[in-house]
Motif scaffolding. Structure first.
Motif, mmCIF file in Angstrom:
data_model
loop_
_atom_site.group_PDB
_atom_site.id
_atom_site.type_symbol
_atom_site.label_atom_id
_atom_site.label_comp_id
_atom_site.label_asym_id
_atom_site.label_seq_id
_atom_site.Cartn_x
_atom_site.Cartn_y
_atom_site.Cartn_z
ATOM 1 N N LYS A 97 -1.577 6.175 5.913
ATOM 2 C CA LYS A 97 -0.898 6.522 7.264
ATOM 3 C C LYS A 97 -0.720 5.279 7.918
ATOM 4 O O LYS A 97 0.300 5.257 8.746
ATOM 5 N N ASN A 98 -0.440 4.098 6.982
ATOM 6 C CA ASN A 98 0.404 3.018 7.444
ATOM 7 C C ASN A 98 1.284 2.540 6.633
ATOM 8 O O ASN A 98 0.971 2.328 5.122
ATOM 9 N N ASP A 99 2.606 1.960 6.883
ATOM 10 C CA ASP A 99 3.374 1.292 6.095
ATOM 11 C C ASP A 99 2.928 -0.099 5.802
ATOM 12 O O ASP A 99 2.633 -0.708 7.152
ATOM 13 N N GLY A 100 2.764 -0.810 4.729
ATOM 14 C CA GLY A 100 2.207 -2.054 4.511
ATOM 15 C C GLY A 100 1.511 -2.115 3.362
ATOM 16 O O GLY A 100 1.889 -1.690 2.189
ATOM 17 N N LEU A 101 0.224 -2.762 3.212
ATOM 18 C CA LEU A 101 -0.433 -2.851 1.768
ATOM 19 C C LEU A 101 -1.620 -2.174 1.806
ATOM 20 O O LEU A 101 -2.403 -2.319 2.889
ATOM 21 N N SER A 102 -1.688 -1.124 0.955
ATOM 22 C CA SER A 102 -3.256 -0.573 0.775
ATOM 23 C C SER A 102 -3.739 -0.851 -0.556
ATOM 24 O O SER A 102 -3.050 -1.220 -1.668
ATOM 25 N N VAL A 103 -4.948 -1.111 -0.331
ATOM 26 C CA VAL A 103 -5.858 -1.883 -1.481
ATOM 27 C C VAL A 103 -6.848 -0.501 -1.916
ATOM 28 O O VAL A 103 -7.787 -0.231 -1.097
ATOM 29 N N ILE A 104 -6.898 -0.381 -2.959
ATOM 30 C CA ILE A 104 -7.629 0.751 -3.664
ATOM 31 C C ILE A 104 -8.890 0.040 -4.312
ATOM 32 O O ILE A 104 -9.139 -0.505 -5.073
ATOM 33 N N ALA A 105 -10.337 0.532 -3.789
ATOM 34 C CA ALA A 105 -11.272 -0.043 -4.191
ATOM 35 C C ALA A 105 -12.274 1.132 -4.559
ATOM 36 O O ALA A 105 -12.079 2.267 -4.250
ATOM 37 N N LYS A 122 4.402 6.331 1.843
ATOM 38 C CA LYS A 122 4.377 6.688 0.444
ATOM 39 C C LYS A 122 4.406 5.290 -0.358
ATOM 40 O O LYS A 122 4.883 4.334 0.081
ATOM 41 N N PRO A 123 3.598 5.371 -1.348
ATOM 42 C CA PRO A 123 3.480 4.174 -2.290
ATOM 43 C C PRO A 123 4.750 3.913 -2.954
ATOM 44 O O PRO A 123 5.382 4.913 -3.682
ATOM 45 N N ILE A 124 5.374 2.818 -2.900
ATOM 46 C CA ILE A 124 6.772 2.598 -3.518
ATOM 47 C C ILE A 124 6.400 1.414 -4.930
ATOM 48 O O ILE A 124 7.245 1.208 -5.587
ATOM 49 N N TYR A 125 5.354 0.602 -4.843
ATOM 50 C CA TYR A 125 5.129 -0.430 -5.724
ATOM 51 C C TYR A 125 3.663 -0.404 -5.787
ATOM 52 O O TYR A 125 2.851 -0.439 -5.064
ATOM 53 N N TYR A 126 3.189 -0.684 -7.161
ATOM 54 C CA TYR A 126 1.784 -0.906 -7.580
ATOM 55 C C TYR A 126 1.757 -2.282 -8.343
ATOM 56 O O TYR A 126 2.490 -2.693 -9.265
ATOM 57 N N TRP A 127 0.556 -2.806 -8.102
ATOM 58 C CA TRP A 127 0.017 -3.791 -8.686
ATOM 59 C C TRP A 127 -1.471 -3.590 -9.145
ATOM 60 O O TRP A 127 -2.405 -3.218 -8.294
ATOM 61 N N SER A 128 -1.868 -4.055 -10.469
ATOM 62 C CA SER A 128 -3.281 -4.205 -10.737
ATOM 63 C C SER A 128 -3.847 -5.388 -10.264
ATOM 64 O O SER A 128 -3.030 -6.194 -9.803
#
Length: 224
Positions: free
Chosen positions: A113-121, A199-205
């Motif tokens: 719901k927010n543009d920025g950085l999402s951290v998945i845990a 929408k997610p545009i880039y992914y990092w592990s």
């Protein structure tokens, strides 16, 4: 000899307070990459100066007449501070990384719901918990950056420790579609997603989210 002892002392102090030097630099607006490099660079500089002064010192000794021993000592003195520092503070794979993967597919859980950085845990993940300290520093350095800490779980009880550690500095919430989000994270936690237009545009592990990646995020005004 005094100069050699001073340099050895400075090398020891740098090794003992290695992480403190890095944190101090991050807290005083140096880039994450520079802050990571400087302690290692200091040890290289101290080693170089030790090599010069040891050359002067041993040149007056009998060992100067034995080139193999003389140069072996010089080389050892040069690399010693860095090698000891590296032994106590190794550079791990991904520490300086910034390259993840572009997200091309249209599959997107209804969690962003927010543009920025999402951290998945996920619950009870020590690596997820450990990354909160870094996220709080990022938020302090870049207040306009929206950070969402999204946990793949269905119960509020399992995120109490995360909520307490975050202390309201950025948003934490449960995933609306934990299974789908976990798949998007490639079952690797924590994972980091750059969000644009929800929408997610880039992914990092976790292994890819190094200091250079953080510098790139801080440079971009991802909320516009």
């Amino acid at each position: 000899m005094k100069k050699i002892l001073v340099l050895l002392f400075l090398s020891l102090i740098t090794i003992l307070f290695f992480e403190s030097i890095e944190e101090w630099m991050v807290d005083h607006s140096f880039s994450w990459t520079t802050s990571k490099i400087i302690p290692y660079l200091l040890l290289v500089i101290f080693g170089f100066l030790l090599s010069i002064f040891s050359h002067i010192f041993f040149k007056t000794k009998r060992v100067a007449n034995k080139p193999l021993i003389f140069w072996s000592i010089k080389i050892l003195v040069f690399i010693l501070p860095f090698m000891v520092g590296f032994a106590f503070h190794p550079i791990y794979q991904g520490d300086f990384s910034k390259d993840g993967f572009q997200v091309h597919h249209n599959f997107s859980p209804n969690d962003f719901k927010n543009d920025g950085l999402s951290v998945i845990a996920i619950p009870n993940c020590p690596y997820c918990f450990e990354t909160i300290k870094k996220l709080k520093k990022i938020k302090k350095r870049t207040p306009q950056l929206k950070i969402d800490f999204i946990v793949c779980a269905t119960s509020e009880k399992v995120i109490k420790n995360y909520t307490k550690e975050i202390g309201g500095q950025f948003e934490i919430r449960l995933s609306k579609s934990p299974n789908d989000l976990a798949k998007m994270a490639r079952l690797t936690f924590p994972s980091f997603l750059l969000i644009k237009e929800k929408k997610p545009i880039y992914y990092w592990s976790n292994d890819q989210f190094g200091v250079r990646a953080i510098d790139e995020i801080e440079k971009k005004d991802v909320n516009k």
